[in-house]
Write a protein that holds these residues in place. Structure first.
Motif, PDB file in Angstrom:
ATOM      1  N   LEU A 213      55.274  32.018  95.278  1.00  0.00           N
ATOM      2  CA  LEU A 213      54.170  30.833  96.852  1.00  0.00           C
ATOM      3  C   LEU A 213      55.411  29.775  97.149  1.00  0.00           C
ATOM      4  N   VAL A 214      55.094  28.896  95.743  1.00  0.00           N
ATOM      5  CA  VAL A 214      55.977  27.507  95.594  1.00  0.00           C
ATOM      6  C   VAL A 214      57.310  27.503  95.456  1.00  0.00           C
ATOM      7  N   ARG A 215      57.972  28.290  95.541  1.00  0.00           N
ATOM      8  CA  ARG A 215      59.553  29.054  95.300  1.00  0.00           C
ATOM      9  C   ARG A 215      59.944  28.759  97.068  1.00  0.00           C
ATOM     10  N   LEU A 216      58.809  30.135  97.105  1.00  0.00           N
ATOM     11  CA  LEU A 216      58.958  30.095  98.836  1.00  0.00           C
ATOM     12  C   LEU A 216      59.051  29.205 100.035  1.00  0.00           C
ATOM     13  N   ALA A 217      57.987  28.370  99.671  1.00  0.00           N
ATOM     14  CA  ALA A 217      58.115  26.854 100.211  1.00  0.00           C
ATOM     15  C   ALA A 217      59.346  26.245  99.855  1.00  0.00           C
ATOM     16  N   VAL A 218      59.780  25.999  98.944  1.00  0.00           N
ATOM     17  CA  VAL A 218      60.751  24.915  98.249  1.00  0.00           C
ATOM     18  C   VAL A 218      62.134  25.568  99.398  1.00  0.00           C
ATOM     19  N   GLN A 219      62.012  26.893  99.302  1.00  0.00           N
ATOM     20  CA  GLN A 219      62.626  27.509  99.851  1.00  0.00           C
ATOM     21  C   GLN A 219      63.177  27.115 101.867  1.00  0.00           C
ATOM     22  N   ILE A 220      62.285  26.904 101.872  1.00  0.00           N
ATOM     23  CA  ILE A 220      61.858  26.889 103.275  1.00  0.00           C
ATOM     24  C   ILE A 220      61.881  25.606 103.706  1.00  0.00           C
ATOM     25  N   VAL A 221      61.497  24.374 102.833  1.00  0.00           N
ATOM     26  CA  VAL A 221      61.980  23.017 103.334  1.00  0.00           C
ATOM     27  C   VAL A 221      63.191  22.307 102.844  1.00  0.00           C
TER      28      VAL A 221
END
Length: 195
Positions: free
Chosen positions: A180-188
């Motif tokens: 989820l953190v990786r996904l959030a970083v990619q979205i940002v």
């Protein structure tokens, strides 16, 4: 009069060889040991309940879950920041479970509850923060700790029985949080590429 009859009965049993003084002494020692164990347990319970860390767990549960500070911080602060900040408040719970109560299964349960709370809070688009309102991990952890301190057999048995699977789930939630953190970083990063 009953004491006189009791003494006469013991004397008659002794004369017939039906009683064993050694056995009676063992029973009496065992009863004294049990009494001492109960006193020590009660003193330990009182010591834990009077500790500042134990009181902190009760206060944190009230503010974070009953007054909804945990989900409010999730709404207000940038993605993941509120969950990272509020997860710091689990430290007194872990300390009480590991150092005061000295229960590995309880410590695992406390860690699992906070990781589940963090994972839920990391679900994007405020969905996680909405679900977090109903999760109440701090109240759950406080209930578990109180159960162990007050020697609630049901809670202790349940936590001990689930200890292995709780450990497995901790590993799974660590992986979920990482993803989820990786996904959030990619979205940002993706959003940042437009600016």
């Amino acid at each position: 009069m009953s004491e006189l009859q009791s003494n006469r009965r013991r004397q008659a049993q002794k004369e017939l060889g039906l009683t064993d003084e050694h056995e009676e002494a063992q029973i009496e020692r065992a009863m004294k040991q049990e009494e001492e164990r109960k006193k020590k347990k009660e003193l330990r319970r009182m010591e834990i309940e009077e500790s500042s860390s134990y009181r902190a767990t009760q206060t944190i549960a009230k503010w974070m879950d009953k007054y909804f500070i945990d989900p409010i911080l999730g709404f207000i602060l940038p993605a993941g920041t509120g969950d990272a900040l509020t997860s710091l408040f689990v430290i007194p719970y872990i300390y009480v479970a590991a150092c005061k109560v000295r229960s590995f299964p309880l410590t695992l349960a406390v860690i699992f509850n906070v990781l589940r709370d963090v994972a839920i809070g990391l679900i994007p688009l405020w969905i996680g923060d909405i679900v977090d309102v109903f999760n109440r991990s701090y109240v759950q952890n406080a209930r578990l700790i109180v159960g162990f301190v007050e020697d609630d057999k049901e809670i202790i048995e349940e936590v001990n029985r689930k200890a292995f699977w709780t450990g497995v789930l901790i590993l799974i939630f660590c992986a979920i949080i990482y993803l989820l953190v990786r996904l959030a970083v990619q979205i940002v990063e993706w959003i940042g590429s437009f600016f």
